[in-house]
Design a protein around this motif. Structure first.
Motif, PDB file in Angstrom:
ATOM      1  N   ASN A   1      80.911 -39.725 147.721  1.00  0.00           N
ATOM      2  CA  ASN A   1      79.685 -39.194 148.321  1.00  0.00           C
ATOM      3  C   ASN A   1      78.524 -39.126 147.324  1.00  0.00           C
ATOM      4  O   ASN A   1      78.696 -39.286 146.123  1.00  0.00           O
ATOM      5  CB  ASN A   1      79.936 -37.829 148.968  1.00  0.00           C
ATOM      6  CG  ASN A   1      80.909 -37.924 150.129  1.00  0.00           C
ATOM      7  OD1 ASN A   1      80.783 -38.826 150.957  1.00  0.00           O
ATOM      8  ND2 ASN A   1      81.879 -37.028 150.186  1.00  0.00           N
ATOM      9  N   PHE A   2      77.346 -38.895 147.866  1.00  0.00           N
ATOM     10  CA  PHE A   2      76.114 -38.881 147.083  1.00  0.00           C
ATOM     11  C   PHE A   2      75.488 -37.493 147.115  1.00  0.00           C
ATOM     12  O   PHE A   2      75.761 -36.693 148.007  1.00  0.00           O
ATOM     13  CB  PHE A   2      75.115 -39.903 147.639  1.00  0.00           C
ATOM     14  CG  PHE A   2      75.588 -41.332 147.558  1.00  0.00           C
ATOM     15  CD1 PHE A   2      75.401 -42.074 146.397  1.00  0.00           C
ATOM     16  CD2 PHE A   2      76.214 -41.933 148.637  1.00  0.00           C
ATOM     17  CE1 PHE A   2      75.829 -43.390 146.317  1.00  0.00           C
ATOM     18  CE2 PHE A   2      76.644 -43.250 148.568  1.00  0.00           C
ATOM     19  CZ  PHE A   2      76.459 -43.972 147.406  1.00  0.00           C
ATOM     20  N   ALA A   3      74.614 -37.243 146.172  1.00  0.00           N
ATOM     21  CA  ALA A   3      73.832 -36.009 146.165  1.00  0.00           C
ATOM     22  C   ALA A   3      72.562 -36.231 146.987  1.00  0.00           C
ATOM     23  O   ALA A   3      72.067 -37.360 147.104  1.00  0.00           O
ATOM     24  CB  ALA A   3      73.476 -35.610 144.741  1.00  0.00           C
ATOM     25  N   ALA A   4      72.030 -35.153 147.540  1.00  0.00           N
ATOM     26  CA  ALA A   4      70.787 -35.269 148.307  1.00  0.00           C
ATOM     27  C   ALA A   4      69.665 -35.824 147.438  1.00  0.00           C
ATOM     28  O   ALA A   4      68.774 -36.541 147.925  1.00  0.00           O
ATOM     29  CB  ALA A   4      70.404 -33.908 148.882  1.00  0.00           C
ATOM     30  N   ALA A   5      69.721 -35.544 146.139  1.00  0.00           N
ATOM     31  CA  ALA A   5      68.694 -36.068 145.231  1.00  0.00           C
ATOM     32  C   ALA A   5      68.740 -37.585 145.111  1.00  0.00           C
ATOM     33  O   ALA A   5      67.769 -38.213 144.672  1.00  0.00           O
ATOM     34  CB  ALA A   5      68.863 -35.431 143.847  1.00  0.00           C
TER      35      ALA A   5
ATOM     36  N   LEU B   1      68.952 -39.606 147.637  1.00  0.00           N
ATOM     37  CA  LEU B   1      68.470 -40.236 148.865  1.00  0.00           C
ATOM     38  C   LEU B   1      67.269 -41.160 148.664  1.00  0.00           C
ATOM     39  O   LEU B   1      67.278 -42.295 149.169  1.00  0.00           O
ATOM     40  CB  LEU B   1      68.142 -39.167 149.910  1.00  0.00           C
ATOM     41  CG  LEU B   1      69.349 -38.542 150.624  1.00  0.00           C
ATOM     42  CD1 LEU B   1      68.900 -37.356 151.473  1.00  0.00           C
ATOM     43  CD2 LEU B   1      70.047 -39.587 151.494  1.00  0.00           C
ATOM     44  N   PRO B   2      66.197 -40.737 147.954  1.00  0.00           N
ATOM     45  CA  PRO B   2      65.058 -41.660 147.793  1.00  0.00           C
ATOM     46  C   PRO B   2      65.460 -42.969 147.125  1.00  0.00           C
ATOM     47  O   PRO B   2      65.018 -44.048 147.550  1.00  0.00           O
ATOM     48  CB  PRO B   2      64.077 -40.849 146.930  1.00  0.00           C
ATOM     49  CG  PRO B   2      64.414 -39.415 147.213  1.00  0.00           C
ATOM     50  CD  PRO B   2      65.907 -39.396 147.384  1.00  0.00           C
ATOM     51  N   ARG B   3      66.293 -42.887 146.099  1.00  0.00           N
ATOM     52  CA  ARG B   3      66.732 -44.109 145.405  1.00  0.00           C
ATOM     53  C   ARG B   3      67.569 -45.008 146.321  1.00  0.00           C
ATOM     54  O   ARG B   3      67.348 -46.229 146.396  1.00  0.00           O
ATOM     55  CB  ARG B   3      67.545 -43.734 144.170  1.00  0.00           C
ATOM     56  CG  ARG B   3      68.212 -44.923 143.475  1.00  0.00           C
ATOM     57  CD  ARG B   3      69.074 -44.475 142.314  1.00  0.00           C
ATOM     58  NE  ARG B   3      70.209 -43.657 142.715  1.00  0.00           N
ATOM     59  CZ  ARG B   3      71.369 -44.151 143.160  1.00  0.00           C
ATOM     60  NH1 ARG B   3      71.526 -45.462 143.285  1.00  0.00           N
ATOM     61  NH2 ARG B   3      72.361 -43.334 143.481  1.00  0.00           N
ATOM     62  N   ILE B   4      68.509 -44.412 147.018  1.00  0.00           N
ATOM     63  CA  ILE B   4      69.386 -45.201 147.885  1.00  0.00           C
ATOM     64  C   ILE B   4      68.586 -45.873 148.991  1.00  0.00           C
ATOM     65  O   ILE B   4      68.748 -47.081 149.255  1.00  0.00           O
ATOM     66  CB  ILE B   4      70.477 -44.302 148.486  1.00  0.00           C
ATOM     67  CG1 ILE B   4      71.418 -43.806 147.402  1.00  0.00           C
ATOM     68  CG2 ILE B   4      71.262 -45.054 149.557  1.00  0.00           C
ATOM     69  CD1 ILE B   4      72.359 -42.713 147.886  1.00  0.00           C
ATOM     70  N   MET B   5      67.718 -45.103 149.637  1.00  0.00           N
ATOM     71  CA  MET B   5      66.978 -45.664 150.764  1.00  0.00           C
ATOM     72  C   MET B   5      65.987 -46.717 150.306  1.00  0.00           C
ATOM     73  O   MET B   5      65.774 -47.730 150.991  1.00  0.00           O
ATOM     74  CB  MET B   5      66.272 -44.553 151.545  1.00  0.00           C
ATOM     75  CG  MET B   5      67.226 -43.623 152.276  1.00  0.00           C
ATOM     76  SD  MET B   5      68.499 -44.479 153.248  1.00  0.00           S
ATOM     77  CE  MET B   5      67.490 -45.560 154.273  1.00  0.00           C
ATOM     78  N   ALA B   6      65.357 -46.529 149.148  1.00  0.00           N
ATOM     79  CA  ALA B   6      64.444 -47.553 148.631  1.00  0.00           C
ATOM     80  C   ALA B   6      65.211 -48.848 148.363  1.00  0.00           C
ATOM     81  O   ALA B   6      64.748 -49.950 148.712  1.00  0.00           O
ATOM     82  CB  ALA B   6      63.757 -47.065 147.359  1.00  0.00           C
TER      83      ALA B   6
END
Length: 838
Positions: free
Chosen positions: A45-49, A51-56
């Motif tokens: 799993n990933f951290a909420a922090a 999210l911007p990197r993953i989605m970009a």
């Protein structure tokens, strides 16, 4: 129909390597979880922090990203859940997947521009299920269908909904309906609806039939299905307008993601082109080696209970290599039927995978006196007798016997090939772009790139175009220069040239235009969805507790209901008299009419229960309940609610535990839909239940204080699989009507197995769960409606149980004392089960 032109390939991811495998092998979308509120907490799993990197990254590469927020959410967790919702909306997440009705309602209002998908945990099994969700006021853009639906079921529901539909096509099958499995919660306090499934379905069980052990021929895993592999169904699913082909596997490896994405991408492309889908040997080997318990079409095909569960093993097996002929200290002789080579890892299947199994890597292979590097079956030689040697001390030949199956569990060459497909440092998968060039002499050239999803980037040259004296720009030159996309995620698919006059521009400036256009296109893709509106100002209102609409009656007015599963229990409960409601739940729906005659009208409410699951074509099971003059209906799913709303809109309805009411937002939705009372989710322990009762009026609820917890509720029929040669209810001979069947676990508890009218099976806990120790706390919280669920109790036992609880719910007897008495009087005792807060 709101379907994509071509179904997306939706891949699982739990870490960056899995993301890379999905991206570079051609996935269209990825679903992943965060560290909270997702149904696979054991994954990385990933951290909420992140999210911007993953989605970009995903958007730059042309993929969509979906976040799984598909667990039940308790009232005290709603502020944290809302913060995660806001983070998803601002990071550009394309959709969230939810199970909890209250969570879906909150997402719609807090982040109205964020797409919401109904997780398979919502147990959507019919078009009426979707209609019910809509009637509740939920806006859901996509429905992830239950894995138990066949292609025929999907075809029957497809014309009745314009929602996008998502279907699992590959990976592990849960034996229980997703969202309806209470085993981990009841037996270990680890809720599957909270992402903590303990996989009790993969454990061995002995079959006890009519009090005697039943010979299962070594098939000791009656609840462990094979893995789904639906490549042969891709064409038909395409014709059904399925929007998304989903691959299960957030607990699997990056190599698994690479193999499955590549395989289904190729299958979709062939089907879309009208070509036959042929699974070649290399593709099958990749799929089997990355993870396989044996493949099945699952329930997408006609039901065949002999096929879905093999029962011999619960874990990865890989590729079957053959059968043991002999074993000694030098090595193992096998009759090989599958490909193998030096360095491959194998395991010898002695029929007891719950114990340590013998296995290791092959050092040498001898065939007909010759040393072989590898062997592969051919049409001329489909089998060969081979002698395999292993490293010193790797295997104990004494534990390997003739007839044992041999499986290849590791193939380093395949792993290396798959890892190379997503190795860092280069782009492996490119997506098409269309280019348009516009210009005239004396004006700057303009280059526009479009990615086919609506993202457009336009740049202008820094200088005006000149007039060519000899060789003006031609399409071939532009295609050559603009097609040099190098290590970018694009390939030039089409070029539209709109030049006026004899335009000439140096190639160096064309290259610079291309570079700038690509950068702008990537930047625009990376920003997709990051400007969504979040209604944080309304959060306090959205999360506020529901004010009580009445004062709780005196404790002496507490009311007791009982759910009966036999006519003997109904008669005993009616004779007992001091109950408000008798619920009935029968395998044979005709018994509801006989039960109605046993319950005096006006004195006790008679409330028959719907099935826990209603599939296409099963509405008759629901409508027949109306023929017995019920005072209300105990409703267990959205489809049944829709059917009853259409057939008898004014009939009172009770919402049962499968609705999974875990917070006051979900409770409010169902209360406003005229459900009264509501049964709280069985996933709540006492602290969480009291939390719910503080957030919503206690008068809304009826709490089950005594029951055999329903553990697994499943489409798979153990009766049919083990007590008949039939494939389904049409030819099994209905052994469920003639035999008492229990599953004995490793501790020795025998868990009763029951079938319902839809031929679905439920495994119940061997030990009754009692909430008697917590009655004082429930009474102080304002609960005044309590329920006892019976299973196999006799008439005398029925009246004894009711007589035990009635004074306790009225405050006339100490609940703790009742707890001690129940533990002493029952052969197996009782358990606090899911209510235990330790």
């Amino acid at each position: 129909m709101n379907a994509l032109r071509r179904p997306e390939i939706l891949a699982p991811a739990a870490n960056d390597a899995m993301l890379a495998a999905a991206i570079e092998n051609g996935a269209d979308a990825v679903y992943f979880g965060l560290q909270d509120f997702n149904a696979r907490l054991r994954a990385d799993n990933f951290a909420a922090a992140d999210l911007p990197r993953i989605m970009a990254t995903l958007h730059e590469r042309g993929l969509r990203g979906y976040v799984t927020l598909n667990t039940l959410v308790f009232p005290s967790e709603l502020p944290a859940f809302a913060a995660v919702l806001a983070a998803c909306a601002r990071a550009g997440v394309d959709a969230i997947l939810v199970q909890d009705l209250g969570a879906a309602w909150l997402a719609n209002r807090l982040a109205p521009e964020l797409s919401v998908h109904a997780s398979t945990q919502m147990t959507v099994t019919a078009a009426e299920s979707i209609a019910g969700l809509e009637r509740l006021g939920l806006h859901l853009d996509r429905i992830v269908l239950a894995r138990e639906l066949s292609r025929r079921d999907i075809a029957r529901m497809r014309p009745d909904t314009d929602h996008e539909l998502e279907v699992f096509v590959h990976g592990a099958l849960c034996v229980a309906y997703s969202g309806q499995c209470l085993t981990s919660e009841a037996l270990g306090g680890r809720s599957a609806n909270r992402g903590e499934c303990a996989q009790a379905c993969r454990l061995p069980y002995d079959l006890v039939v009519d009090g005697r052990d039943h010979d299962t021929d070594g098939r000791r895993y009656p609840l462990s299905p094979k893995d789904l592999a639906a490549w042969q169904d891709v064409g038909e699913l395409l014709d059904l307008g399925i929007a998304s082909f989903k691959i299960e596997g957030r607990l699997k490896s990056p190599e698994y993601v690479a193999a499955t994405v590549r395989s289904y991408r190729e299958a979709v492309e062939r089907a879309a082109a009208g070509q036959p889908i042929v699974l070649d040997d290399a593709t099958r080997e990749r799929l089997e080696m990355t993870f396989s318990r044996g493949f099945t079409g699952g329930y997408l095909h006609a039901v065949d209970h002999q096929v879905v569960v093999d029962g011999r093993f619960p874990k990865k097996r890989g590729l079957r290599l053959g059968t043991v002929v002999a074993a000694d200290r030098r090595g193992v002789t096998i009759d090989a039927t599958g490909p193998l080579k030096r360095g491959d890892g194998v395991v010898f299947d002695a029929g007891r995978p719950d114990l340590d199994e013998e296995g290791g890597r092959i050092h040498t292979i001898d065939g007909k006196g010759q040393s072989l590097a590898a062997w592969r079956p051919t049409a001329d030689q489909p089998t060969a007798r081979l002698f395999l040697r292993f490293g010193d001390g790797c295997i104990d030949s004494r534990r390997i016997a003739p007839g044992n199956l041999v499986w290849k569990t590791s193939d380093p060459a395949i792993d290396e090939e798959l890892r190379a497909s997503f190795a860092s440092g280069r782009i492996h998968h490119r997506r098409p772009v269309q280019a348009r060039v516009e210009g005239r002499v004396g004006a700057p050239l303009r280059l526009t790139l479009e990615d086919g999803t609506g993202v457009v980037a336009t740049v202008e040259d820094t200088e005006p175009a000149a007039e060519a004296l000899r060789h003006p720009l031609e399409e071939a030159t532009l295609r050559e220069q603009l097609g040099r996309l190098g290590n970018t995620p694009f390939e030039l698919a089409a070029l539209d040239v709109r030049l006026e006059g004899r335009v000439i521009v140096p190639k160096s400036r064309l290259n610079e235009l291309r570079r700038r256009a690509v950068e702008e296109l990537l930047a625009r893709r990376a920003r997709l969805g990051t400007d969504r509106r979040v209604e944080e100002a309304a959060l306090d209102v959205l999360l506020a507790p529901v004010p009580a609409d009445e004062t709780p009656p005196p404790v002496a007015a507490s009311r007791l209901s009982v759910l009966c599963r036999s006519l003997e229990q109904v008669e005993a409960a009616a004779a007992f008299g001091d109950v408000e409601t008798i619920y009935t739940d029968f395998e044979d729906v005709r018994l509801h009419r006989e039960a109605r005659r046993l319950v005096p009208e006006g004195a006790i409410r008679f409330v028959p229960a719907t099935l826990r699951v209603v599939k296409p074509g099963e509405s008759g099971f629901v409508r027949r309940l109306l023929d017995v003059a019920p005072d209300a209906i105990l409703v267990r799913n959205m489809a049944a609610w829709t059917i009853l709303h259409e057939a008898a809109a004014h009939l009172p309805l009770v919402a049962d535990y499968p609705f999974n009411v875990a917070n006051h937002l979900a409770a409010r939705l169902l209360h406003e839909a005229r459900f009264a009372p509501l049964t709280p989710s069985y996933d709540l322990n006492i602290d969480q239940l009291l939390d719910l009762l503080r957030a919503a009026p206690p008068q809304w609820f009826e709490v089950t204080i005594h029951q055999r917890m329903p553990l697994f509720h499943m489409e798979h029929c153990v009766f049919c699989r083990y007590l008949s040669d039939g494939t389904d209810h049409t030819n099994c001979g209905r052994p469920c009507e003639d035999h008492d069947v229990r599953l004995r676990d490793r501790v020795g508890y025998e868990h009763p197995l029951k079938a319902d009218a839809g031929c679905r099976n439920t495994v119940f806990n061997a030990v009754a769960q009692s909430g008697s120790a917590y009655l004082p706390a429930m009474l102080r919280a304002g609960v005044r409606r309590f329920r006892v669920d019976l299973l196999t109790e006799t008439a005398a036992e029925t009246q004894r149980v009711l007589a035990s609880y009635l004074p306790a719910i009225r405050g006339e007897r100490d609940g703790t004392g009742l707890w001690r008495e129940l533990r002493a009087s029952s052969k197996l005792g009782v358990t606090r089960g899911s209510l235990d807060h330790d």
